[in-house]
Design an enzyme around this catalytic site. Structure first.
Site, PDB file in Angstrom:
ATOM      1  N   CYS A  97      56.636  34.235  10.604  1.00 39.63           N
ATOM      2  CA  CYS A  97      55.946  33.623  11.738  1.00 39.63           C
ATOM      3  C   CYS A  97      55.672  34.668  12.813  1.00 39.63           C
ATOM      4  CB  CYS A  97      56.732  32.446  12.303  1.00 39.63           C
ATOM      5  SG  CYS A  97      58.084  32.894  13.387  1.00 39.63           S
ATOM      6  N   GLU A  98      54.539  34.515  13.453  1.00 45.14           N
ATOM      7  CA  GLU A  98      54.149  35.530  14.439  1.00 45.14           C
ATOM      8  C   GLU A  98      54.860  35.338  15.764  1.00 45.14           C
ATOM      9  OE1 GLU A  98      49.919  35.049  14.340  1.00 45.14           O
ATOM     10  OE2 GLU A  98      49.884  33.905  16.202  1.00 45.14           O
ATOM     11  N   HIS A  99      55.621  34.262  15.923  1.00 47.95           N
ATOM     12  CA  HIS A  99      56.337  34.053  17.188  1.00 47.95           C
ATOM     13  C   HIS A  99      57.746  34.639  17.166  1.00 47.95           C
ATOM     14  CE1 HIS A  99      53.437  30.455  17.470  1.00 47.95           C
ATOM     15  NE2 HIS A  99      52.920  31.522  18.069  1.00 47.95           N
ATOM     16  N   HIS A 100      58.398  34.628  16.001  1.00 49.01           N
ATOM     17  CA  HIS A 100      59.776  35.132  15.904  1.00 49.01           C
ATOM     18  C   HIS A 100      59.944  36.178  14.803  1.00 49.01           C
ATOM     19  CE1 HIS A 100      59.913  30.924  17.416  1.00 49.01           C
ATOM     20  NE2 HIS A 100      60.813  31.410  18.256  1.00 49.01           N
ATOM     21  N   GLN A 138      51.373  28.770  10.306  1.00 51.68           N
ATOM     22  CA  GLN A 138      50.958  28.100   9.065  1.00 51.68           C
ATOM     23  C   GLN A 138      49.557  27.506   9.160  1.00 51.68           C
ATOM     24  OE1 GLN A 138      53.975  25.595   7.320  1.00 51.68           O
ATOM     25  NE2 GLN A 138      52.444  24.298   6.347  1.00 51.68           N
ATOM     26  N   HIS A 166      60.223  26.713   7.978  1.00 56.76           N
ATOM     27  CA  HIS A 166      60.133  27.795   8.956  1.00 56.76           C
ATOM     28  C   HIS A 166      61.531  28.153   9.427  1.00 56.76           C
ATOM     29  CE1 HIS A 166      55.668  27.603   9.874  1.00 56.76           C
ATOM     30  NE2 HIS A 166      55.868  26.677   8.945  1.00 56.76           N
ATOM     31  N   CYS A 168      62.449  29.930  11.739  1.00 59.66           N
ATOM     32  CA  CYS A 168      62.660  29.931  13.193  1.00 59.66           C
ATOM     33  C   CYS A 168      63.090  28.555  13.682  1.00 59.66           C
ATOM     34  CB  CYS A 168      61.419  30.426  13.935  1.00 59.66           C
ATOM     35  SG  CYS A 168      59.934  29.495  13.619  1.00 59.66           S
TER      36      CYS A 168
HETATM   37 ZN   LIG Z   1      58.641  31.131  14.702  1.00 62.04          ZN
END
Ligand SMILES: [Zn+2]
Length: 205
Positions: A97-100, A138, A166, A168
């Site tokens: 994931c590009e956030h975590h 996603q 996910h 995260c």
């Molecule tokens: Zn994430």
């Protein structure tokens, strides 16, 4: 317009790749992260870790150096008028994931109804693989796979469903280990014809 946008994306991507830091800089960054966790990056067990992490990241993100449209270039036209759904089911993938930068582990179902030509079935899995091996959310990955197949093959329709867990949110944050996220993108006859959509959905979810 669409292809202009995509060409611009590609230019941006190529520029990002040529501006990349070198291996020594990346290993130094990983050493900093290890130190930040509270451990000692110079102790025996960790001394090689930054180099291993760099190699692992190279594998996780190899998709930035691959062009998914290229993968779909070779098609076959001797199909005796075949014009029913072609569906590749349960394509397992690992993304981040590009956030975590936490793992996203899931499966993709990719279907299309050809319009005079088909592509080798392994190529559908490879397109999933290229987008999975980039930083993702996603929803975006689902759309990218469907859009690329639609733009390159110009079929009567494309359907993509992704079901993934996910890390995260399964191993941190809200800690919901049994949840998974389902996303879909339907184009052409999959969007317009509820029977095609139903047929495809019933295979997947
Ligand atoms: Zn994430």
């Amino acid at each position: 317009m669409m292809s202009n946008v995509r060409a611009l994306d590609r230019v941006k991507l190529v520029r990002a790749i040529s501006d990349r830091p070198n291996r020594a800089e990346v290993e130094a960054a990983f050493r900093t992260i290890i130190q930040w966790t509270g451990d000692d990056p110079s102790r025996d067990g960790l001394i090689e870790t930054p180099a291993r992490m760099a190699r692992a990241f190279e594998e996780f993100f190899v998709g930035y150096s691959q062009d998914p449209a290229q993968i779909l270039q070779k098609t076959f036209e001797e199909i005796e008028g075949y014009d029913e759904m072609i569906a590749l089911r349960g394509i397992r993938f690992e993304s981040h994931c590009e956030h975590h930068m936490a793992p996203i582990i899931g499966q993709a179902w990719v279907a299309y109804v050809p319009s005079g030509r088909v592509v080798g079935i392994s190529k559908l899995a490879r397109v999933v693989e290229v987008y999975a091996r980039r930083l993702q959310i996603q929803e975006k990955m689902t759309a990218q796979i469907a859009n690329t197949i639609n733009d390159v093959l110009k079929p009567q329709g494309v359907g993509v469903i992704i079901k993934a867990s996910h890390h995260c949110m399964t191993t941190r944050g809200v800690h919901k280990p049994d949840s998974d996220l389902v996303t879909s993108r339907m184009l052409g006859c999959f969007r317009d014809n509820s029977l095609s959509r139903q047929e495809f959905l019933s295979m997947a979810v």
